[in-house]
Design an enzyme around this catalytic site. Structure first.
Site, PDB file in Angstrom:
ATOM      1  N   LYS A   2       9.216  -2.503   3.095  1.00  0.00           N
ATOM      2  CA  LYS A   2       9.450  -1.493   2.056  1.00  0.00           C
ATOM      3  C   LYS A   2      10.907  -1.478   1.601  1.00  0.00           C
ATOM      4  CE  LYS A   2       5.201  -0.111   2.609  1.00  0.00           C
ATOM      5  NZ  LYS A   2       4.180  -0.474   1.629  1.00  0.00           N
ATOM      6  N   ARG A  24      -1.614   0.754  13.722  1.00  0.00           N
ATOM      7  CA  ARG A  24      -1.483  -0.443  12.888  1.00  0.00           C
ATOM      8  C   ARG A  24      -1.781  -1.721  13.654  1.00  0.00           C
ATOM      9  NH1 ARG A  24       0.395   0.312   7.375  1.00  0.00           N
ATOM     10  NH2 ARG A  24       0.802   2.532   7.250  1.00  0.00           N
ATOM     11  N   HIS A  36       4.242  -2.420  -5.363  1.00  0.00           N
ATOM     12  CA  HIS A  36       3.441  -2.058  -4.194  1.00  0.00           C
ATOM     13  C   HIS A  36       1.987  -2.411  -4.501  1.00  0.00           C
ATOM     14  CE1 HIS A  36       2.252   1.419  -1.234  1.00  0.00           C
ATOM     15  NE2 HIS A  36       2.320   0.264  -0.619  1.00  0.00           N
ATOM     16  N   ASP A  92      -0.140  -5.873   0.260  1.00  0.00           N
ATOM     17  CA  ASP A  92       0.746  -4.709   0.134  1.00  0.00           C
ATOM     18  C   ASP A  92       1.792  -4.833  -0.969  1.00  0.00           C
ATOM     19  OD1 ASP A  92       1.434  -2.108   1.130  1.00  0.00           O
ATOM     20  OD2 ASP A  92       3.195  -2.966   2.099  1.00  0.00           O
ATOM     21  N   THR A  99      -5.843  -2.926   1.906  1.00  0.00           N
ATOM     22  CA  THR A  99      -6.175  -4.078   2.753  1.00  0.00           C
ATOM     23  C   THR A  99      -7.658  -4.412   2.612  1.00  0.00           C
ATOM     24  OG1 THR A  99      -4.396  -3.432   4.234  1.00  0.00           O
ATOM     25  CG2 THR A  99      -5.991  -5.002   5.108  1.00  0.00           C
ATOM     26  N   PHE A 151     -16.131  -0.274  -0.754  1.00  0.00           N
ATOM     27  CA  PHE A 151     -16.033  -1.513   0.037  1.00  0.00           C
ATOM     28  C   PHE A 151     -16.546  -2.719  -0.763  1.00  0.00           C
ATOM     29  CE2 PHE A 151     -16.239   2.094   3.013  1.00  0.00           C
ATOM     30  CZ  PHE A 151     -14.965   1.953   3.552  1.00  0.00           C
ATOM     31  N   CYS A 183      -5.050   3.767   0.989  1.00  0.00           N
ATOM     32  CA  CYS A 183      -6.159   3.999   0.048  1.00  0.00           C
ATOM     33  C   CYS A 183      -7.075   2.781  -0.001  1.00  0.00           C
ATOM     34  CB  CYS A 183      -5.633   4.277  -1.348  1.00  0.00           C
ATOM     35  SG  CYS A 183      -5.025   5.945  -1.563  1.00  0.00           S
ATOM     36  N   TYR A 222       9.641   2.245  14.244  1.00  0.00           N
ATOM     37  CA  TYR A 222       8.301   2.108  13.663  1.00  0.00           C
ATOM     38  C   TYR A 222       8.308   1.297  12.358  1.00  0.00           C
ATOM     39  CZ  TYR A 222       4.248   3.098  10.908  1.00  0.00           C
ATOM     40  OH  TYR A 222       3.150   2.920  10.125  1.00  0.00           O
ATOM     41  N   SER A 254      -0.356   4.432  -0.325  1.00  0.00           N
ATOM     42  CA  SER A 254      -0.573   4.003   1.056  1.00  0.00           C
ATOM     43  C   SER A 254      -1.912   4.516   1.588  1.00  0.00           C
ATOM     44  CB  SER A 254       0.545   4.554   1.939  1.00  0.00           C
ATOM     45  OG  SER A 254       1.780   4.145   1.418  1.00  0.00           O
ATOM     46  N   ARG A 305       6.270   6.247   8.389  1.00  0.00           N
ATOM     47  CA  ARG A 305       7.475   6.182   7.575  1.00  0.00           C
ATOM     48  C   ARG A 305       8.016   7.593   7.379  1.00  0.00           C
ATOM     49  NH1 ARG A 305       6.513   5.602   2.973  1.00  0.00           N
ATOM     50  NH2 ARG A 305       4.284   5.236   2.850  1.00  0.00           N
TER      51      ARG A 305
HETATM   52  C1  OXD Z   1       2.524   1.914   3.461  1.00  0.00           C
HETATM   53  C2  OXD Z   1       2.376   0.691   4.251  1.00  0.00           C
HETATM   54  O1  OXD Z   1       2.778   2.969   4.032  1.00  0.00           O
HETATM   55  O2  OXD Z   1       2.035  -0.338   3.665  1.00  0.00           O
HETATM   56  O3  OXD Z   1       2.384   1.836   2.236  1.00  0.00           O
HETATM   57  O4  OXD Z   1       2.628   0.713   5.470  1.00  0.00           O
HETATM   58 MN    MN Z   2       2.070  -0.099   1.507  1.00  0.00          MN
END
Ligand code: OXD
Ligand code: MN
Length: 601
Positions: free
Chosen positions: A218, A377, A238, A285, A265, A503, A262, A209, A260, A66
């Site tokens: 976003k 990704r 977010h 997300d 997922t 984890f 961190c 991208y 982002s 991004r």
């Molecule tokens: C981010 C994403 O950058 O979810 O936060 O791709």
């Molecule tokens: Mn994100």
């Protein structure tokens, strides 16, 4: 409201594509576009035996993340975008973009993609039409959103919609009709990701991208979404969303905001290590949260897929993600194995002896560069997740019990802290800081403030956004408000080693949070909030030294006072938009800290 067909005509007249295709999200459309992109070389089909119906794309080296520097919030007044957003006058930006989009689709196909964010029949769903000249974007939209002709019916029935215009900015002919060579990954060195929050429009130019180009994510769900949410009394966040089931069989819904890359997922697909607890995935997300008819906050995941960071995702760290990725995936910028499958750092302990790296070059272990781009990704549909929650697609959304704020902090921030109340929780969210990662351009490791993990995603003045959070809290009866917690899996010892295994073991923190909601465990009141009584914190079966456990909860009043000073400067940088309540919270925190030294559980 704009008419969709007229808008498409208007855009076609400006961008001058060779062809217009209305997309329907069907399997036939997927098959046709993937076949076209494989024959043009933009997608590589992976080994059908190993990874059915899956593809690899490699972007241009200058189009891998991004582009926050090139992202703009164009409100009439600069003040309404606030100091954390790039701002331009909307009329000036429109005329600049109109020039860039003029002829930008020559030689290409213009795809019209009707999409819903949220279950199409949910009262919380919102609709959009993305126009794009990238078939790769159309395919990703199939996975990430609900692409359907039903969206056009909803719009025809009078529902509001967001026009989202995207061009990679790489025409195949110039104005005189001369051919321009196709690029392996079409894009333009000049990039603009532009949101007009007042007119609810998106224009994105120059990048193919992810977040720059998949405009439902976003741009719509957060930047335009947050502006809609402010005006309509809800929250566009977010945040990941999960359902947690306790050994007693009771369900709880938890949302969590992290900057982002961190581990959102990973937490969204957590496999608890503690017996009897279950986590089911709703989203990884974004969460849209609105007061429901029962007076509680209800949340939906507006997305339909995961656009997850590949490196670091492995059988040990996230087995559910690995299972999700077994078929029907688009990978971007990962490495290719000799047998036509994919690999990235962290997928297995050892790298294969030979790979083609994300740049398309030969690669062998020991190479100076990673084989997969650090921000490579996967795009995959959420319903392939083996632990997807049965209510993930529920039009009514799920009632929210707890909200977590986290960041990547080597120091200071304990493993878990419960806020004193909603206002204190909003203060915690507003003051999150985190070490920067590869998801956006910038220096990895540098600490940056990332309020509510929304720094790059809030579509209006961040100070006003905090006030909006306070207002939403005030509109909900206290007993019905979700409780707010701060977490930090990333604290390190003085020697630089992680103190907490993270984890699946993070389930222990979730357990404490839920037991706290139920009033089953006590807490130690500290200046920064409530932390666990160590003897009541479940470490059964976990190898962690008493010293590490103590350190992971340690609160050093002196360094918190230093941090509070920086927090004050940060809050003040929003001027008159900083809610008075945020300054009150800071003052109270400083007072509580002044009377303490090191605090431990
Ligand atoms: C981010 C994403 O950058 O979810 O936060 O791709
Ligand atoms: Mn994100």
């Amino acid at each position: 409201m704009k008419n969709v067909r007229l808008w498409v005509d208007e855009v076609a007249q400006l961008t001058k594509p060779d062809e217009i295709v209305w997309c329907d999200g069907s399997q036939q459309e997927w098959d046709r576009l993937t076949a076209e992109l494989v024959s043009s070389g933009m997608l590589i089909k992976l080994n059908e035996q190993k990874r059915p119906n899956s593809y690899l794309a490699r972007t241009d080296k200058a189009d891998v993340a991004r582009v926050e520097e090139r992202t703009f919030i164009c409100s009439t007044k600069q003040e309404d975008a606030g100091p954390t957003n790039n701002w331009r006058d909307p009329a000036e930006m429109k005329s600049l973009l109109t020039e860039l989009f003029d002829g930008s689709m020559r030689g290409r196909t213009l795809y019209v993609v009707p999409f819903a964010m949220g279950p199409i029949d949910s009262p919380q769903a919102r609709f959009g039409i993305e126009i794009t000249d990238s078939a790769y974007v159309v395919l990703n939209m199939h996975l990430m959103t609900r692409v359907s002709p039903r969206v056009l019916e909803k719009i025809d029935a009078g529902n509001q919609w967001v026009p989202a215009l995207h061009s990679v900015g790489a025409p195949l002919r110039d104005a005189a009709g001369n051919a321009i060579a196709e690029m392996a990954w079409p894009c333009n060195p000049e990039k603009y990701i532009v949101q007009f929050p007042e007119t609810r429009e998106i224009w994105s130019f120059g990048s193919g991208y992810g977040g720059n180009a998949l405009l439902g994510k976003k741009c719509m769900s957060l930047r335009i979404g947050s502006a809609l949410a402010r005006d309509e009394g809800w929250l566009a966040e977010h945040m990941l969303l999960v359902k947690v089931t306790s050994p007693a069989g009771k369900n709880y819904h938890v949302a969590a905001a992290f900057p982002s890359a961190c581990g959102k997922t990973n937490l969204a697909m957590l496999s608890p290590t503690i017996p009897g607890w279950k986590v089911a995935t709703i989203g990884d997300d974004i969460a849209w949260i609105a007061p429901g008819p029962d007076g509680r906050l209800r949340a939906i995941n507006p997305e339909a897929g995961f656009f997850g960071v590949a490196p670091g995702t492995g059988v040990k760290t996230n087995p559910n993600a690995i299972a999700t990725l077994s078929k029907n995936v688009i990978f971007t910028n990962v490495a290719l194995t000799d047998d036509g499958d994919v690999w990235w750092e962290g997928l297995t302990d050892e790298a294969p002896a030979h790979l083609i790296d994300w740049c398309g070059d030969d690669w062998a272990p020991g190479s100076e560069f990673p084989a997969a781009h650090p921000n490579s990704r996967f795009t995959v549909s959420i319903d392939q997740c083996p632990i997807v929650s049965d209510d993930w697609d529920s039009p009514e959304g799920v009632p929210l019990d707890a909200i977590l704020f986290g960041g990547r902090r080597a120091t200071n921030v304990p493993l878990v802290v419960e806020s004193r109340n909603w206002k204190h929780g909003v203060f915690m969210g507003a003051t999150i800081s985190s070490e920067q990662t590869a998801a956006a351009e910038g220096v990895v490791g540098v600490l940056r403030r990332d309020p509510f993990a929304m720094l790059p995603f809030c579509g209006y003045n961040m100070g006003d956004y905090w006030q909006h959070w306070l207002n939403v809290g005030a509109s909900i009866e206290e007993s019905k408000r979700p409780h707010i917690f701060q977490v930090n899996w990333f604290r390190k010892s003085a020697a630089g080693k992680f103190l907490w295994p993270g984890f699946g073991e993070n389930s222990r923190v979730i357990e404490w949070i839920i037991r706290r909601l139920e009033g089953e465990v006590d807490a130690v009141e500290t200046p920064i909030g409530n932390i666990p009584v160590i003897s009541q914190f479940n470490v059964d079966g976990l190898e962690i030294s008493d010293e590490a456990l103590e350190q992971v909860f340690e609160i050093n009043a002196e360094s918190w006072l230093t941090e509070a000073q920086l927090t004050g400067e940060f809050l003040e940088s929003f001027g008159k938009h900083t809610p008075a309540e945020m300054m009150n919270q800071l003052g109270e925190l400083e007072q509580r800290l002044a009377s303490r030294e090191t605090v431990s559980a």
